[in-house]
Design a protein around this motif. Structure first.
Motif, PDB file in Angstrom:
ATOM      1  N   LEU A   4       0.863  -1.179   0.000  1.00 39.56           N
ATOM      2  CA  LEU A   4       0.000   0.000   0.000  1.00 39.56           C
ATOM      3  C   LEU A   4       0.899   1.227   0.000  1.00 39.56           C
ATOM      4  CD1 LEU A   4      -2.690  -0.952   2.684  1.00 39.56           C
ATOM      5  CD2 LEU A   4      -2.708  -1.390   0.241  1.00 39.56           C
ATOM      6  N   VAL A   5       0.689   2.098  -0.954  1.00 40.00           N
ATOM      7  CA  VAL A   5       1.510   3.306  -1.066  1.00 40.00           C
ATOM      8  C   VAL A   5       0.613   4.524  -0.934  1.00 40.00           C
ATOM      9  CG1 VAL A   5       3.081   4.634  -2.510  1.00 40.00           C
ATOM     10  CG2 VAL A   5       3.173   2.123  -2.528  1.00 40.00           C
ATOM     11  N   GLU A   6       0.889   5.318   0.092  1.00 41.40           N
ATOM     12  CA  GLU A   6       0.101   6.523   0.365  1.00 41.40           C
ATOM     13  C   GLU A   6       0.773   7.748  -0.250  1.00 41.40           C
ATOM     14  OE1 GLU A   6      -0.691   4.583   4.715  1.00 41.40           O
ATOM     15  OE2 GLU A   6       1.183   5.364   3.872  1.00 41.40           O
ATOM     16  N   SER A   7      -0.026   8.744  -0.539  1.00 42.91           N
ATOM     17  CA  SER A   7       0.494  10.016  -1.017  1.00 42.91           C
ATOM     18  C   SER A   7      -0.506  11.114  -0.669  1.00 42.91           C
ATOM     19  CB  SER A   7       0.721   9.979  -2.533  1.00 42.91           C
ATOM     20  OG  SER A   7      -0.489   9.722  -3.216  1.00 42.91           O
ATOM     21  N   GLY A   8      -0.037  12.360  -0.724  1.00 44.13           N
ATOM     22  CA  GLY A   8      -0.926  13.493  -0.533  1.00 44.13           C
ATOM     23  C   GLY A   8      -0.801  14.214   0.786  1.00 44.13           C
ATOM     24  N   SER A  21      -4.259   9.770  -0.904  1.00 45.38           N
ATOM     25  CA  SER A  21      -4.532   8.627  -1.769  1.00 45.38           C
ATOM     26  C   SER A  21      -3.728   7.437  -1.281  1.00 45.38           C
ATOM     27  CB  SER A  21      -4.128   8.929  -3.219  1.00 45.38           C
ATOM     28  OG  SER A  21      -4.843  10.008  -3.744  1.00 45.38           O
ATOM     29  N   CYS A  22      -4.252   6.249  -1.520  1.00 47.33           N
ATOM     30  CA  CYS A  22      -3.554   5.023  -1.152  1.00 47.33           C
ATOM     31  C   CYS A  22      -3.858   3.975  -2.199  1.00 47.33           C
ATOM     32  CB  CYS A  22      -4.003   4.548   0.223  1.00 47.33           C
ATOM     33  SG  CYS A  22      -3.374   2.919   0.679  1.00 47.33           S
ATOM     34  N   ALA A  91      -1.230  14.489  12.388  1.00 46.56           N
ATOM     35  CA  ALA A  91      -0.924  13.100  12.725  1.00 46.56           C
ATOM     36  C   ALA A  91      -0.256  12.436  11.521  1.00 46.56           C
ATOM     37  CB  ALA A  91      -2.200  12.329  13.089  1.00 46.56           C
ATOM     38  N   VAL A  92       0.235  11.235  11.743  1.00 51.57           N
ATOM     39  CA  VAL A  92       0.628  10.378  10.621  1.00 51.57           C
ATOM     40  C   VAL A  92      -0.604   9.562  10.240  1.00 51.57           C
ATOM     41  CG1 VAL A  92       2.125   8.531   9.815  1.00 51.57           C
ATOM     42  CG2 VAL A  92       3.021  10.273  11.385  1.00 51.57           C
ATOM     43  N   TYR A  93      -0.963   9.611   8.982  1.00 52.59           N
ATOM     44  CA  TYR A  93      -2.147   8.912   8.483  1.00 52.59           C
ATOM     45  C   TYR A  93      -1.713   7.626   7.780  1.00 52.59           C
ATOM     46  CZ  TYR A  93      -5.177  12.798   9.661  1.00 52.59           C
ATOM     47  OH  TYR A  93      -5.893  13.747  10.362  1.00 52.59           O
ATOM     48  N   GLN A 113       2.798   2.785   4.705  1.00 49.97           N
ATOM     49  CA  GLN A 113       3.938   3.245   5.496  1.00 49.97           C
ATOM     50  C   GLN A 113       3.621   4.512   6.286  1.00 49.97           C
ATOM     51  OE1 GLN A 113       3.506   3.869   2.327  1.00 49.97           O
ATOM     52  NE2 GLN A 113       4.060   6.025   2.005  1.00 49.97           N
ATOM     53  N   GLY A 114       2.524   5.151   5.959  1.00 51.43           N
ATOM     54  CA  GLY A 114       2.119   6.363   6.664  1.00 51.43           C
ATOM     55  C   GLY A 114       2.531   7.625   5.927  1.00 51.43           C
TER      56      GLY A 114
END
Length: 121
Positions: A4-8, A21-22, A91-93, A113-114
């Motif tokens: 899972l790769v988060e961004s934004g 986005s994830c 926070a870290v999302y 990864q947050g």
């Protein structure tokens, strides 16, 4: 293996907006629920919002009316639109996805990864 790769994430002034986005990648047949959680240092990770494969949503009381979760099942991607951000949203999302496997049938939970969200005054 699923990733899972988060961004934004980023820095925004109070009252502003961000969109997270994830995207899930790997060998995926289907994903059950997807969601966003957040964590600040010294505190437990807390639920922000979840969405089922059918589109049913659930929100923490603290974000109702300000955040909107959505997903694109074809892209295995979940989004979090955050409006009217407050200092306490800092926070870290983390993104979470329940990936469905067969033989044997089970649901495996994966985490991103947050991404840091910082709301300034």
């Amino acid at each position: 293996q699923v990733q899972l790769v988060e961004s934004g994430g980023g820095l925004v002034q109070a009252g502003g907006s961000l969109r997270l986005s994830c995207a899930a990648s790997g060998v995926i047949f289907s994903i059950n629920a997807m969601g966003w959680f957040r964590q600040v240092p010294g505190k437990q990770r807390e639920l922000v919002a979840t969405i089922t494969a059918g589109g049913t949503t659930n929100y923490a009381d603290s974000v109702k009316g300000r955040f909107t979760i959505s997903r694109d099942n074809a892209k295995n991607t979940v989004y979090l639109q955050m409006n009217s951000l407050k200092l306490e949203d800092t926070a870290v999302y983390y993104c979470n996805a329940g990936v469905v496997y067969y033989n044997p049938s089970r649901v495996q939970s994966y985490w991103g990864q947050g991404t840091q969200v910082t709301v300034s005054s």
